[in-house]
Design a protein around this motif. Structure first.
Motif, short mmCIF file in Angstrom:
data_model
loop_
_atom_site.label_atom_id
_atom_site.label_comp_id
_atom_site.label_asym_id
_atom_site.label_seq_id
_atom_site.Cartn_x
_atom_site.Cartn_y
_atom_site.Cartn_z
N VAL A 118 -4.98 -16.36 -23.47
CA VAL A 118 -5.91 -17.26 -24.13
C VAL A 118 -6.19 -16.73 -25.52
O VAL A 118 -6.48 -15.54 -25.70
CB VAL A 118 -7.24 -17.37 -23.34
N VAL A 119 -6.11 -17.59 -26.52
CA VAL A 119 -6.47 -17.24 -27.89
C VAL A 119 -7.78 -17.97 -28.22
O VAL A 119 -7.84 -19.21 -28.13
CB VAL A 119 -5.37 -17.63 -28.90
N LEU A 120 -8.81 -17.22 -28.57
CA LEU A 120 -10.15 -17.77 -28.79
C LEU A 120 -10.47 -17.79 -30.28
O LEU A 120 -10.39 -16.75 -30.95
CB LEU A 120 -11.18 -16.93 -28.04
N GLN A 177 4.75 -16.02 -22.85
CA GLN A 177 4.37 -17.40 -22.55
C GLN A 177 3.60 -17.99 -23.74
O GLN A 177 2.83 -17.29 -24.40
CB GLN A 177 3.47 -17.45 -21.32
N PRO A 178 3.76 -19.28 -24.02
CA PRO A 178 2.91 -19.92 -25.03
C PRO A 178 1.45 -19.85 -24.58
O PRO A 178 1.14 -20.16 -23.43
CB PRO A 178 3.41 -21.36 -25.07
N PRO A 179 0.55 -19.44 -25.45
CA PRO A 179 -0.84 -19.25 -25.04
C PRO A 179 -1.63 -20.56 -25.00
O PRO A 179 -1.23 -21.58 -25.56
CB PRO A 179 -1.39 -18.33 -26.12
N LEU A 180 -2.77 -20.49 -24.32
CA LEU A 180 -3.78 -21.53 -24.35
C LEU A 180 -4.72 -21.22 -25.51
O LEU A 180 -5.25 -20.11 -25.60
CB LEU A 180 -4.56 -21.54 -23.03
N LEU A 181 -4.94 -22.18 -26.41
CA LEU A 181 -5.82 -21.98 -27.56
C LEU A 181 -7.14 -22.69 -27.33
O LEU A 181 -7.16 -23.88 -26.93
CB LEU A 181 -5.18 -22.50 -28.85
N ASP A 299 -13.20 -25.46 -16.28
CA ASP A 299 -12.12 -26.45 -16.42
C ASP A 299 -11.10 -26.00 -17.47
O ASP A 299 -9.91 -26.32 -17.35
CB ASP A 299 -12.70 -27.80 -16.81
N THR A 300 -11.55 -25.29 -18.48
CA THR A 300 -10.62 -24.79 -19.49
C THR A 300 -9.69 -23.75 -18.90
O THR A 300 -8.46 -23.79 -19.10
CB THR A 300 -11.39 -24.20 -20.69
N LEU A 301 -10.23 -22.82 -18.14
CA LEU A 301 -9.41 -21.77 -17.56
C LEU A 301 -8.47 -22.29 -16.47
O LEU A 301 -7.45 -21.66 -16.18
CB LEU A 301 -10.30 -20.65 -17.01
N LYS A 302 -8.79 -23.46 -15.90
CA LYS A 302 -7.86 -24.06 -14.94
C LYS A 302 -6.55 -24.44 -15.61
O LYS A 302 -5.51 -24.54 -14.96
CB LYS A 302 -8.49 -25.31 -14.33
N LEU A 303 -6.59 -24.67 -16.91
CA LEU A 303 -5.38 -25.06 -17.65
C LEU A 303 -4.37 -23.92 -17.72
O LEU A 303 -3.20 -24.15 -18.08
CB LEU A 303 -5.74 -25.52 -19.07
N LEU A 304 -4.79 -22.70 -17.42
CA LEU A 304 -3.84 -21.59 -17.39
C LEU A 304 -2.82 -21.74 -16.27
O LEU A 304 -1.78 -21.10 -16.33
CB LEU A 304 -4.61 -20.28 -17.21
#
Length: 304
Positions: A118-120, A177-181, A299-304
């Motif tokens: 995750v990139v914050l 892996q491509p990160p979640l932003l 819900d955001t972290l579910k996208l991982l």
């Protein structure tokens, strides 16, 4: 690795210490009139709450014609109360004093097995200290992450693209892996500016983008700003129009945009949505508090 400098932390730390010094001076000056001294100190400590109250009144007025569901006055009062307390926690503690509690990059052993990072990306007048609750949860789950401090604090949003590029590159190199932003407020615009600057192929480098209260179409409050990045967030302003034009000619990753009918910074409410995105309305949640809302985080972290 931990970032060693934050101009905003220094600025906010100075403001907090100056406020406490002034409060102590008032207590000493009116030491023979303790009730007056206490009243002055309470007034000094509650200035931010009155500023927030004005924001909520303006937001309620501007939202009257917005397609988002209207928030009742009881809901707005509750949102103001929540935001008044969270603002003190964030701007008087997390960002000025606790922003280095967690390293800005963490790639636990799970990263070697292909766990996505995750990139914050924080927003306007914030630093990476905003993400402290997220970093605590990510470390508990052993999820890799990378954060940034967007500086110069009041510079152009375009200047932040290099910082985000570095964070995305670190996350990708460590995990494969491509990160979640995830971007809060102006951070979502910084992510879009990075996607534009990164050029062809940038969309494939990202798994998903989540924005929390981001002024994708600007915010009414920005009309009062004379700062570079503040002006760029004006509703239908030239910077946002150019960004939208440039995006039309390129591909982009999937977006989820959280927005609220009680967002006291980004309003009218629907300015935080994007065409074609998964626009998620969350009722009665104010601007800063949105970054810590349990449903938003879960819900955001579910996208991982």
């Amino acid at each position: 690795m931990t970032q060693q400098h934050s101009a905003l932390a220094h600025l906010q730390r100075t403001g907090v210490l100056a406020t406490w010094a002034l409060a102590l001076l008032c207590l000493w000056w009116w030491r023979e009139r303790p009730l007056l001294a206490l009243a002055v100190v309470l007034a000094l400590m509650s200035v931010h709450a009155w500023v927030l109250a004005l924001e909520f009144v303006l937001m309620a007025w501007q939202n009257r014609c917005d397609p988002a569901p209207r928030a009742g006055w009881r809901a707005l009062l509750g949102a103001w109360w929540v935001e008044s307390h969270i603002a003190v926690w964030v701007f008087a503690w997390l960002q000025p004093f606790a922003w280095r509690r967690w390293p800005d990059t963490a790639f636990p052993s799970a990263a070697t097995s292909g766990q996505r990072a995750v990139v914050l990306v924080h927003g306007f007048v914030c630093n990476r200290g905003l993400w402290t609750p997220w970093l605590r949860e990510l470390r508990r789950r052993e999820v890799p992450y990378a954060t940034v401090n967007l500086e110069p604090v009041f510079g152009s949003i375009d200047d932040y693209a290099a910082l985000i590029e570095d964070a995305v590159a670190r996350a990708t190199a460590a995990t494969g892996q491509p990160p979640l932003l995830v971007g809060h407020s102006m951070g979502g615009l910084a992510i879009r500016a990075w996607l534009r600057a990164a050029g062809a192929g940038a969309a494939q480098r990202v798994h998903h983008v989540v924005t929390l209260g981001t002024p994708h179409h600007g915010t009414w409050l920005a009309r009062f700003s004379h700062l570079t990045n503040g002006r760029q967030m004006r509703v239908d302003g030239p910077w946002l129009r150019q960004l939208q034009t440039d995006e039309a000619a390129s591909s982009h990753p999937p977006f989820t945009c959280w927005y609220s009918n009680a967002d006291n910074i980004v309003f009218p409410a629907s300015t935080a949505t994007l065409p074609g995105a998964n626009n998620r309305h969350i009722a009665s949640v104010p601007h800063v508090a949105m970054a810590f809302h349990p449903k938003v985080m879960a819900d955001t972290l579910k996208l991982l």
